[in-house]
Design a protein around this motif. Sequence first.
Motif, mmCIF file in Angstrom:
data_model
loop_
_atom_site.group_PDB
_atom_site.id
_atom_site.type_symbol
_atom_site.label_atom_id
_atom_site.label_comp_id
_atom_site.label_asym_id
_atom_site.label_seq_id
_atom_site.Cartn_x
_atom_site.Cartn_y
_atom_site.Cartn_z
ATOM 1 N N ALA A 115 42.135 27.870 24.899
ATOM 2 C CA ALA A 115 42.184 28.911 25.930
ATOM 3 C C ALA A 115 43.445 29.756 25.782
ATOM 4 O O ALA A 115 43.411 30.980 25.951
ATOM 5 N N GLY A 116 44.566 29.101 25.449
ATOM 6 C CA GLY A 116 45.823 29.816 25.247
ATOM 7 C C GLY A 116 45.773 30.794 24.095
ATOM 8 O O GLY A 116 46.512 31.779 24.063
ATOM 9 N N ALA A 117 44.878 30.536 23.146
ATOM 10 C CA ALA A 117 44.712 31.441 22.008
ATOM 11 C C ALA A 117 43.696 32.534 22.312
ATOM 12 O O ALA A 117 43.361 33.338 21.446
ATOM 13 N N GLY A 118 43.167 32.541 23.551
ATOM 14 C CA GLY A 118 42.219 33.565 23.946
ATOM 15 C C GLY A 118 40.790 33.293 23.516
ATOM 16 O O GLY A 118 39.952 34.185 23.531
ATOM 17 N N LEU A 119 40.505 32.055 23.150
ATOM 18 C CA LEU A 119 39.154 31.682 22.721
ATOM 19 C C LEU A 119 38.436 30.962 23.856
ATOM 20 O O LEU A 119 39.083 30.365 24.723
ATOM 21 N N PRO A 120 37.113 30.975 23.842
ATOM 22 C CA PRO A 120 36.370 30.236 24.876
ATOM 23 C C PRO A 120 36.661 28.736 24.805
ATOM 24 O O PRO A 120 36.781 28.167 23.707
ATOM 25 N N GLY A 121 36.776 28.113 25.951
ATOM 26 C CA GLY A 121 37.123 26.700 26.025
ATOM 27 C C GLY A 121 36.159 25.775 25.313
ATOM 28 O O GLY A 121 36.552 24.729 24.800
ATOM 29 N N PHE A 122 34.881 26.172 25.241
ATOM 30 C CA PHE A 122 33.898 25.295 24.597
ATOM 31 C C PHE A 122 34.166 25.143 23.097
ATOM 32 O O PHE A 122 33.678 24.208 22.476
ATOM 33 N N PHE A 123 34.970 26.025 22.502
ATOM 34 C CA PHE A 123 35.319 25.879 21.081
ATOM 35 C C PHE A 123 36.027 24.550 20.828
ATOM 36 O O PHE A 123 35.986 24.020 19.731
ATOM 37 N N ALA A 124 36.694 24.026 21.845
ATOM 38 C CA ALA A 124 37.419 22.762 21.697
ATOM 39 C C ALA A 124 36.486 21.618 21.316
ATOM 40 O O ALA A 124 36.907 20.676 20.644
ATOM 41 N N TYR A 125 35.223 21.710 21.706
ATOM 42 C CA TYR A 125 34.278 20.642 21.374
ATOM 43 C C TYR A 125 33.995 20.575 19.875
ATOM 44 O O TYR A 125 33.481 19.572 19.388
ATOM 45 N N GLY A 126 34.360 21.613 19.156
ATOM 46 C CA GLY A 126 34.232 21.593 17.699
ATOM 47 C C GLY A 126 35.065 20.494 17.060
ATOM 48 O O GLY A 126 34.777 20.054 15.952
ATOM 49 N N VAL A 127 36.089 20.029 17.787
ATOM 50 C CA VAL A 127 36.919 18.954 17.258
ATOM 51 C C VAL A 127 36.085 17.696 17.032
ATOM 52 O O VAL A 127 36.357 16.922 16.112
ATOM 53 N N TYR A 128 35.048 17.504 17.829
ATOM 54 C CA TYR A 128 34.188 16.335 17.635
ATOM 55 C C TYR A 128 33.391 16.453 16.336
ATOM 56 O O TYR A 128 33.118 15.453 15.684
ATOM 57 N N VAL A 129 33.032 17.661 15.970
ATOM 58 C CA VAL A 129 32.340 17.872 14.695
ATOM 59 C C VAL A 129 33.298 17.601 13.543
ATOM 60 O O VAL A 129 32.971 16.874 12.595
ATOM 61 N N GLY A 130 34.499 18.162 13.620
ATOM 62 C CA GLY A 130 35.460 18.042 12.532
ATOM 63 C C GLY A 130 36.170 16.710 12.433
ATOM 64 O O GLY A 130 36.683 16.359 11.376
#
Length: 129
Positions: free
Chosen positions: A40-55
């Motif tokens: 969110a601090g980088a101006g991206l949608p919060g749901f992008f954080a769930y990508g960490v589970y993929v990676g």
Amino acid sequence: MSTYDDAGKLVLRLSIGILMLFHGLFKLANGIGGIQGMVAGAGLPGFFAYGVYVGEVIAPILLILGLFTRPAAILVAINMLVAILLAHASQLGQFTKMGGWALELQGLFLFGAIAIALMGGGRYGLSRR
């Protein structure tokens, strides 16, 4: 090709996969609130954080199994690039008190994943040829 090349690929796959999976399991157990804040601090949608589970969970499991190895390695590399840019960018040019690069672990994951993506997983895996 040496008969040991595939064994070396296996060791690299298992090393990167298992060690990265530990990070993912920690996030599964403790949540990704901190990552959501960085995203969110980088101006991206919060749901992008769930990508960490993929990676950090799905891709490492695939590396360990030797299944879809190249795409899984690319996902790990992308995960590490994002992690470096969001959480560690200020440390890029820093060194530890012992003279090592401050981002040794992140660099090892990133460049190890790139090496796997370039070489493939070898014959010791579920998707062997």
